[in-house]
Design a protein around this motif. Structure first.
Motif, mmCIF file in Angstrom:
data_model
loop_
_atom_site.group_PDB
_atom_site.id
_atom_site.type_symbol
_atom_site.label_atom_id
_atom_site.label_comp_id
_atom_site.label_asym_id
_atom_site.label_seq_id
_atom_site.Cartn_x
_atom_site.Cartn_y
_atom_site.Cartn_z
ATOM 1 N N GLU A 1 -7.168 5.356 4.090
ATOM 2 C CA GLU A 1 -7.219 3.941 4.034
ATOM 3 C C GLU A 1 -7.633 3.220 2.906
ATOM 4 O O GLU A 1 -7.275 2.067 2.513
ATOM 5 N N ILE A 2 -7.837 4.039 1.785
ATOM 6 C CA ILE A 2 -7.924 3.431 0.459
ATOM 7 C C ILE A 2 -7.260 4.484 -0.578
ATOM 8 O O ILE A 2 -7.430 5.552 -0.420
ATOM 9 N N PHE B 1 0.839 -1.236 -0.035
ATOM 10 C CA PHE B 1 -0.067 0.119 -0.064
ATOM 11 C C PHE B 1 0.892 1.252 0.005
ATOM 12 O O PHE B 1 0.724 2.293 -0.774
ATOM 13 N N LEU C 1 -9.141 0.208 -6.997
ATOM 14 C CA LEU C 1 -9.088 0.590 -5.875
ATOM 15 C C LEU C 1 -7.983 -0.491 -4.902
ATOM 16 O O LEU C 1 -7.994 -1.747 -5.071
ATOM 17 N N LYS C 2 -7.173 0.278 -3.810
ATOM 18 C CA LYS C 2 -6.215 -0.457 -3.102
ATOM 19 C C LYS C 2 -6.444 -0.059 -1.647
ATOM 20 O O LYS C 2 -6.220 0.892 -1.243
ATOM 21 N N ARG C 3 -6.648 -1.226 -1.048
ATOM 22 C CA ARG C 3 -7.102 -0.970 0.413
ATOM 23 C C ARG C 3 -5.739 -1.143 1.307
ATOM 24 O O ARG C 3 -4.844 -2.091 1.056
ATOM 25 N N ARG C 4 -5.509 -0.786 2.385
ATOM 26 C CA ARG C 4 -4.531 -0.697 3.277
ATOM 27 C C ARG C 4 -4.719 -2.109 4.063
ATOM 28 O O ARG C 4 -5.847 -2.541 4.394
#
Length: 126
Positions: free
Chosen positions: A98-99, A64, A122-125
């Motif tokens: 967070e995203i 992330f 989207l990339k989430r933590r």
């Protein structure tokens, strides 16, 4: 003695038939060239989609913290034509960091006309 009737075609009839045949062939050739051009344009678009998906997978596999925007150009061959694709990525934090919203834009030029394809992920933590 009467007039002897001959069977067959005259030279004028043969020339008219040949001219009509050539016109028909030219029309078919024009249609084939248009179909080939549209097919090549679609293959170039398909290649842009593949590039965007490759970058999407690359970002999904990253940590992330390492996800950052980048701009670069790559060249791919599509039907014996080298096409240069420009990849621009933007990364925006959402939901208080967070995203990350990643927008991948692939642009290219084919026969003097500009095209682009955009993909968002989207990339989430973790």
């Amino acid at each position: 003695m009467g007039i002897k009737k001959e069977n067959g075609y005259s030279l004028v009839e043969l020339l008219v038939a040949m001219v009509l045949f050539v016109i028909l062939l030219l029309g078919l050739l024009a249609g084939l060239l248009i179909a080939y051009d549209l097919s090549t344009r679609n293959l170039a678009r398909d290649e842009a989609i593949k590039i965007a998906q490759e970058f999407s997978e690359k970002y999904r596999g990253m940590k992330f913290e390492n996800v950052a925007p980048e701009n670069l150009s790559i060249s791919r061959q599509v039907r014996n034509t080298n096409i240069t694709y420009t990849i621009n990525t933007s990364v925006n934090d959402e939901l208080g960091g967070e995203i990350k919203r990643i927008v991948i834009t692939v642009s290219w030029n084919y026969k003097g006309k500009n095209y682009s394809y955009q993909l968002e992920t989207l990339k989430r933590r973790e």
